[in-house]
Design an enzyme around this catalytic site. Sequence first.
Site, mmCIF file in Angstrom:
data_model
loop_
_atom_site.group_PDB
_atom_site.id
_atom_site.type_symbol
_atom_site.label_atom_id
_atom_site.label_comp_id
_atom_site.label_asym_id
_atom_site.label_seq_id
_atom_site.Cartn_x
_atom_site.Cartn_y
_atom_site.Cartn_z
ATOM 1 N N GLY A 97 -4.613 -0.138 -8.884
ATOM 2 C CA GLY A 97 -3.255 -0.553 -9.174
ATOM 3 C C GLY A 97 -2.211 0.513 -8.947
ATOM 4 C CG ASP A 118 -1.006 -5.067 6.280
ATOM 5 O OD1 ASP A 118 -1.800 -5.345 7.199
ATOM 6 O OD2 ASP A 118 -1.320 -4.389 5.284
ATOM 7 C CD GLU A 175 -3.797 -8.897 7.716
ATOM 8 O OE1 GLU A 175 -4.892 -8.458 8.094
ATOM 9 O OE2 GLU A 175 -3.087 -8.313 6.865
ATOM 10 C CD GLN A 217 -9.498 -0.454 10.052
ATOM 11 O OE1 GLN A 217 -9.936 0.069 9.037
ATOM 12 N NE2 GLN A 217 -8.499 -1.308 10.026
ATOM 13 N N GLY A 236 -1.514 -10.029 -1.183
ATOM 14 C CA GLY A 236 -1.182 -9.120 -2.269
ATOM 15 C C GLY A 236 0.144 -9.379 -2.952
ATOM 16 C CG ASP A 292 -1.080 -3.707 -5.497
ATOM 17 O OD1 ASP A 292 0.049 -4.068 -5.135
ATOM 18 O OD2 ASP A 292 -2.044 -4.483 -5.608
ATOM 19 C CG PHE A 306 -4.288 -1.749 -1.095
ATOM 20 C CD1 PHE A 306 -5.055 -2.131 -0.001
ATOM 21 C CD2 PHE A 306 -3.895 -0.427 -1.195
ATOM 22 C CE1 PHE A 306 -5.415 -1.214 0.975
ATOM 23 C CE2 PHE A 306 -4.243 0.496 -0.222
ATOM 24 C CZ PHE A 306 -5.002 0.103 0.860
ATOM 25 C CB ILE A 307 -7.275 0.885 -3.316
ATOM 26 C CG1 ILE A 307 -7.441 0.785 -1.785
ATOM 27 C CG2 ILE A 307 -8.138 2.035 -3.840
ATOM 28 C CD1 ILE A 307 -7.062 2.049 -1.039
ATOM 29 C CG HIS A 361 -1.596 -1.224 1.590
ATOM 30 N ND1 HIS A 361 -1.661 -2.316 0.767
ATOM 31 C CD2 HIS A 361 -2.269 -1.583 2.716
ATOM 32 C CE1 HIS A 361 -2.343 -3.280 1.365
ATOM 33 N NE2 HIS A 361 -2.714 -2.867 2.542
#
Length: 561
Positions: free
Chosen positions: A199, A233, A259, A345, A237, A202, A196-197, A164
């Site tokens: 490109g 994290d 994770e 969150q 990805g 990412d 992630f969201i 990210h």
Amino acid sequence: MSSNFNAPIKANASTKSGTSRLSLCIKVLSVSCVSSLVSLASLAVADVPGKSGEGVRFHGGDEIILQGFHWNVVRTAENNWYNVLQSKAADIAADGFTAIWLPPVWRDQSSYDAGSGVTFGGEGYFWSDFNKNSRYGNDAQLKAAASALTSQGVKVLYDMVPNHHNRGHTGDELDLPSWQGHYRSDCSFCDDGDPFISGDSDFNTADSTVYNLFLNEMSNLKNNYQAGGFRFDFVRGYDPARINAWVGNSHDSSYCVGELWKSSGEYPASDWRHSASWQEIIKDFADNSNCSVFDFALKERFQNGSISDWRNGLNGNPNARWREVAVTFVDNHDTGYSPGPLGGQHHWALPDAKRKMAYAFILSSPGTPVVYWSHMYDWGLESFIRHLIQVRKNAGIKAYSPINFHDGFSGLVGTTTGDSGKILFALDSNISDPTAVASGSWTQVVNEDNGQIQIWSQGASGGTTVPVDFQCNNGITTPGNSVYVVGNNANLGNWNVASAIKLDPTAYPTWTGTITLNSGSSSEWKCIIRSEANPSEVIQWESGANNTVTAAQGVSTVGTF
């Protein structure tokens, strides 16, 4: 501020100091567990120091990890969190933690505007560059916190976020150009994981420039910030083999954990993982990264199963090689609530009614347990969790320790065999006599919530241990100070005030807590009021002679200021 120089009558001051994926023919646990297929003795011989028998970097399987932050720290302790960690280093060690997972230490300039009501941003998970002056504190404060924790024997684990990257801020120290293969959006094949969201945020970690950025940064964290390991994290990805290469080439002797929060249904139908179990999916990650992995198989059962279903996490697998890579947790900054705006969150929070039972399970069973900061230090579970950690350590439970689950009872009943003792746990169960499950002499060390949480121990190191309830009356404190217990043995800090045991203000100004002592042992102790920020600063000693207690089942002891 008052002073009282009645130190202990007899002060004995001392300082406390992979391999490829296993065949899918190895099926996961479904109904009941049996003990390890590999004996504990053979594991001890086969393991390379610091690594599991299959080369996973798990540091011998004896870590107890504190997640050293929550989602809203950058709002509730903005620019001051590293100072908090530095001041609390001695307490964290005394509470039994061997490692601490720090938040991402890179500068995060993502959306945050208190005036407009935007409450999220700056947490480090959408970072702009490797500058260490973040909203958790500055570079010097980070180094001071890492030094304080390391000097207390607490391994510092840094959160790595390779996917990210928030680009385009004025003054960014990291600004890679587009259309050169550095980002997913650069081309149709410029990534080897989930996006992630969009490109353009990412990183393509397969790109040599990007790969080397992280390799060099991990070496920097090792050489200049005392990194003892890494937490990765959003590993869905990028390729787990890349994690293995990064760690292997920067800090191969470190601890690492990934994770992987991704269920089978999120994989395409053509992928073998589409029809696999949570256990198989996360074990495959460990095999290919040579890092341990968060036990989302257990988390899923915490959320969706009955208590008896908790046996079906990776940490309950009959194969020791599967248990030893499991990193168990109840909640974290993503899944659980946090103090502060909007409660954080809380994407997958465990209901409050199950929280204490879940901690009793992960601290009484195999795997590497992680305790969430807010549960430990914000929401009143400190004494309970500290006691569970003591029970675990006394029995010598490791990530790979054998576990047997026992049928014929309500709830969940199991026996975990550690290096120096056994633990028998009964959660939401109708069991009343431990010998109905396992023979021998058992001592009850935990009985909470009207018998909903019961734990017995057998043959723990140093002899049989028992919980003793401590109480300090009239502990009138000011903000930043708390009441602690200190005494003449290791469990009470050896009269070293920096290693004193903190009590909880259960009915202020009465403070209480449970501390495990060797059965039959005699202890001398006192209440103190101590600074939380400076562990060596005592505001007030309890006056008069030392309190004494002989540890036995059901014993309590009281001191008064």
